[in-house]
Scaffold this motif. Sequence first.
Motif, PDB file in Angstrom:
ATOM      1  N   LEU A  59      67.598  16.355 127.131  1.00  0.00           N
ATOM      2  CA  LEU A  59      66.220  16.029 127.475  1.00  0.00           C
ATOM      3  C   LEU A  59      65.413  17.309 127.265  1.00  0.00           C
ATOM      4  O   LEU A  59      65.469  18.231 128.070  1.00  0.00           O
ATOM      5  CB  LEU A  59      66.121  15.560 128.928  1.00  0.00           C
ATOM      6  CG  LEU A  59      64.893  14.735 129.327  1.00  0.00           C
ATOM      7  CD1 LEU A  59      65.073  14.131 130.712  1.00  0.00           C
ATOM      8  CD2 LEU A  59      63.616  15.546 129.285  1.00  0.00           C
ATOM      9  N   GLU A  60      64.714  17.385 126.131  1.00  0.00           N
ATOM     10  CA  GLU A  60      63.988  18.601 125.764  1.00  0.00           C
ATOM     11  C   GLU A  60      62.495  18.389 125.974  1.00  0.00           C
ATOM     12  O   GLU A  60      61.895  17.461 125.416  1.00  0.00           O
ATOM     13  CB  GLU A  60      64.254  18.955 124.301  1.00  0.00           C
ATOM     14  CG  GLU A  60      65.719  19.268 124.017  1.00  0.00           C
ATOM     15  CD  GLU A  60      65.966  19.533 122.531  1.00  0.00           C
ATOM     16  OE1 GLU A  60      64.968  19.533 121.772  1.00  0.00           O
ATOM     17  OE2 GLU A  60      67.124  19.718 122.152  1.00  0.00           O
ATOM     18  N   ILE A  61      61.894  19.248 126.802  1.00  0.00           N
ATOM     19  CA  ILE A  61      60.456  19.196 127.062  1.00  0.00           C
ATOM     20  C   ILE A  61      59.871  20.557 126.697  1.00  0.00           C
ATOM     21  O   ILE A  61      60.367  21.596 127.135  1.00  0.00           O
ATOM     22  CB  ILE A  61      60.161  18.868 128.537  1.00  0.00           C
ATOM     23  CG1 ILE A  61      60.767  17.502 128.901  1.00  0.00           C
ATOM     24  CG2 ILE A  61      58.666  18.856 128.814  1.00  0.00           C
ATOM     25  CD1 ILE A  61      60.589  17.117 130.349  1.00  0.00           C
ATOM     26  N   ASP A  62      58.831  20.555 125.871  1.00  0.00           N
ATOM     27  CA  ASP A  62      58.168  21.797 125.503  1.00  0.00           C
ATOM     28  C   ASP A  62      57.829  22.567 126.786  1.00  0.00           C
ATOM     29  O   ASP A  62      57.198  22.023 127.695  1.00  0.00           O
ATOM     30  CB  ASP A  62      56.870  21.456 124.747  1.00  0.00           C
ATOM     31  CG  ASP A  62      56.221  22.683 124.136  1.00  0.00           C
ATOM     32  OD1 ASP A  62      56.122  23.691 124.853  1.00  0.00           O
ATOM     33  OD2 ASP A  62      55.797  22.626 122.973  1.00  0.00           O
ATOM     34  N   PRO A  63      58.255  23.827 126.888  1.00  0.00           N
ATOM     35  CA  PRO A  63      58.037  24.580 128.142  1.00  0.00           C
ATOM     36  C   PRO A  63      56.563  24.726 128.508  1.00  0.00           C
ATOM     37  O   PRO A  63      56.231  24.942 129.678  1.00  0.00           O
ATOM     38  CB  PRO A  63      58.685  25.941 127.855  1.00  0.00           C
ATOM     39  CG  PRO A  63      58.848  26.017 126.372  1.00  0.00           C
ATOM     40  CD  PRO A  63      59.008  24.606 125.895  1.00  0.00           C
ATOM     41  N   ASP A  64      55.669  24.617 127.523  1.00  0.00           N
ATOM     42  CA  ASP A  64      54.234  24.732 127.809  1.00  0.00           C
ATOM     43  C   ASP A  64      53.586  23.379 128.113  1.00  0.00           C
ATOM     44  O   ASP A  64      52.382  23.310 128.354  1.00  0.00           O
ATOM     45  CB  ASP A  64      53.514  25.373 126.612  1.00  0.00           C
ATOM     46  CG  ASP A  64      53.988  26.806 126.370  1.00  0.00           C
ATOM     47  OD1 ASP A  64      54.280  27.494 127.364  1.00  0.00           O
ATOM     48  OD2 ASP A  64      54.072  27.215 125.191  1.00  0.00           O
ATOM     49  N   CYS A  65      54.392  22.309 128.099  1.00  0.00           N
ATOM     50  CA  CYS A  65      53.856  20.959 128.285  1.00  0.00           C
ATOM     51  C   CYS A  65      53.515  20.731 129.762  1.00  0.00           C
ATOM     52  O   CYS A  65      54.380  20.828 130.634  1.00  0.00           O
ATOM     53  CB  CYS A  65      54.869  19.919 127.821  1.00  0.00           C
ATOM     54  SG  CYS A  65      54.345  18.211 128.065  1.00  0.00           S
ATOM     55  N   THR A  66      52.263  20.425 130.034  1.00  0.00           N
ATOM     56  CA  THR A  66      51.853  20.072 131.406  1.00  0.00           C
ATOM     57  C   THR A  66      51.834  18.549 131.523  1.00  0.00           C
ATOM     58  O   THR A  66      51.462  17.838 130.592  1.00  0.00           O
ATOM     59  CB  THR A  66      50.469  20.630 131.733  1.00  0.00           C
ATOM     60  OG1 THR A  66      49.524  20.161 130.756  1.00  0.00           O
ATOM     61  CG2 THR A  66      50.488  22.151 131.732  1.00  0.00           C
ATOM     62  N   ILE A  67      52.250  18.051 132.702  1.00  0.00           N
ATOM     63  CA  ILE A  67      52.378  16.603 132.909  1.00  0.00           C
ATOM     64  C   ILE A  67      51.510  16.178 134.098  1.00  0.00           C
ATOM     65  O   ILE A  67      51.604  16.748 135.185  1.00  0.00           O
ATOM     66  CB  ILE A  67      53.844  16.195 133.164  1.00  0.00           C
ATOM     67  CG1 ILE A  67      54.711  16.548 131.945  1.00  0.00           C
ATOM     68  CG2 ILE A  67      53.950  14.703 133.465  1.00  0.00           C
ATOM     69  CD1 ILE A  67      56.190  16.230 132.115  1.00  0.00           C
ATOM     70  N   GLY A  68      50.664  15.178 133.869  1.00  0.00           N
ATOM     71  CA  GLY A  68      49.899  14.550 134.946  1.00  0.00           C
ATOM     72  C   GLY A  68      50.529  13.212 135.288  1.00  0.00           C
ATOM     73  O   GLY A  68      51.199  12.601 134.454  1.00  0.00           O
ATOM     74  N   TYR A  69      50.309  12.743 136.513  1.00  0.00           N
ATOM     75  CA  TYR A  69      51.007  11.535 136.962  1.00  0.00           C
ATOM     76  C   TYR A  69      50.109  10.671 137.842  1.00  0.00           C
ATOM     77  O   TYR A  69      49.461  11.166 138.756  1.00  0.00           O
ATOM     78  CB  TYR A  69      52.260  11.941 137.747  1.00  0.00           C
ATOM     79  CG  TYR A  69      53.050  10.775 138.301  1.00  0.00           C
ATOM     80  CD1 TYR A  69      53.593   9.809 137.456  1.00  0.00           C
ATOM     81  CD2 TYR A  69      53.256  10.640 139.670  1.00  0.00           C
ATOM     82  CE1 TYR A  69      54.326   8.745 137.957  1.00  0.00           C
ATOM     83  CE2 TYR A  69      54.001   9.577 140.189  1.00  0.00           C
ATOM     84  CZ  TYR A  69      54.525   8.627 139.323  1.00  0.00           C
ATOM     85  OH  TYR A  69      55.242   7.575 139.826  1.00  0.00           O
TER      86      TYR A  69
END
Length: 579
Positions: A59-69
């Motif tokens: 499960l690879e997520i770009d380290p700079d990726c911000t997530i809203g929920y």
Amino acid sequence: MIKVENLSFSFPQKELYTNISFTLEAGQHCAFIGTSGSGKSTLIDMLMDPERYLFDGKLEIDPDCTIGYVSQFPELDNTKEPTVFEYIGERFIQIQHDIQSICAEMETSTDLEPLLEKYQLALDALEAMGGDDFESHIHKQLNLANLMKRRDTKVADLSGGEFKLIQVMKEMLNRPDLMIMDEPDVFLDFDNLNALKKLINAHKGMLLVVTHNRYLLNHCFNKIIHLENREIQEFDGRYIEYNFSLLQTKIELQELAVAEQEEMERNDTIINNLRVIATYNSDASRGRALKARVRFQERLEARRIKAPFVDIKQPAIRFGMDHEMEDATVVKVTNYRVAFDELLLDHVNFEIKSTDKVAIIGSNGTGKTTLLRDIYKNNQDAIEINPDAKVAYLSQIQGEMLTDSNTILEEFIDAGFKTYDEVRAYLSNYGFEGEIVNQKIASLSGGEKNMLQLAKISASQANVLLLDEPTSHLDTYTQIALEKAIADYKGAILMISHDFYSVVNGMDYVLIIDDKTIRKMKMKKFKQMIYASHFDRDYLETEQKKRAVEMKIELALKDTNFELAKGLVDELEELIKLL
């Protein structure tokens, strides 16, 4: 931005994913679909906090990726009383306050270097949110959702639907790289649903939205991720095009299955003949021929195409009743009135006949649920229930009709079933099989809980059904099964619903809440009203033609007339291009 590769995960009582893979990229508006309980919410939790889960695969997520929920069940902090503007702009207002505090501190401090660093970080954060244009961005979103008039209203005074929209706006304006929304449409009225559609379509960032709402699915997304039977399927395109692709595959598979079945039947005949010969002729060559044929038959069985996304089993929802009531009034409401902090409904008068199927339509917060609950309780002089009526009720607050601490088996024993075996046999029709029946109701998804309510109502054999948002949380396959059950039911139904398709496909007429009272509206006029405000001018006619062609295709497949089905598919494709 996000890459999932050969991911597998199980709970102790249930396997959820087997080697699933998919990607999410910048600019994609992705709908995440699948039957209830298939693991959509768990996968979202995994994306947001992978460290909490022990899984196989990558499960690879770009380290700079911000997530809203945006949660399926949003909650408001009751210790605060912000206005709508203050709630949406909370982070922006906080950064502005931080900048002012830093500036004030810089006026008196002798050590400016750390303060200058804090000042620059705050400016960068402000710039990332749109800088000084943030207030105009809030106004633009409020206007888009037709909520500008609520700008200075206390959030606590909003309806549930309005609060859900405000939460969506707040997350969008924080500009995350990926915004995840878990069933943001649940309980939204038609106007708020249309506002949500506008917000989604105007959003420039990447979206992953769990939804079963056919209106949003058909009008908001350019990618589909479908989770089913522990597998995932990706589709680049609109939901309506995805369904069309599934239909094409279904025709191909059914045609192939018929050909394979004929081949297997021919092979069975040869095997049987060889066995008969072998009983009176022990020639070794005959035995080898028989073994070869049996192995060939086993290979035919093994290569049968399994298509978990094409032929998804619909639950067998059936509403029966102990006794029918011939042309009688089952519910009569006279001068009904309800008020809490303000007057919601007044001078409400209507009656429901024994075979009427009626939808109550109105904006969020206009008293629909209170009215339906009062009819169910039948403790007001303004409400009269026929003594021969047997009433069953589905609540949008699932804890009203289900006991969370019960297992599924215990719930149905409490409902009058005699044995666990009887419960297991009954619930298998509703998709509850195996160890899931031993789970606590509290552990189930929203869709599974609504499904249990429908199963309990069906078992009650009632002749009057009161349904409050019955399609909420239900996957699209179950929604269609529910529509069929409603169409086949011979009793009376009074239903609150904001699902346009369920209303127009199953109801005889609607009761519209207007100016704090209720008026009856014919279905034809209701359709015209909704289409005029939410769809293009020719959409209704094209949609009806599409539905008619789809029904013809179903009949052709039942008759195994594949040539006719393929010809109709070409006709259907042209109609889909117009939608």
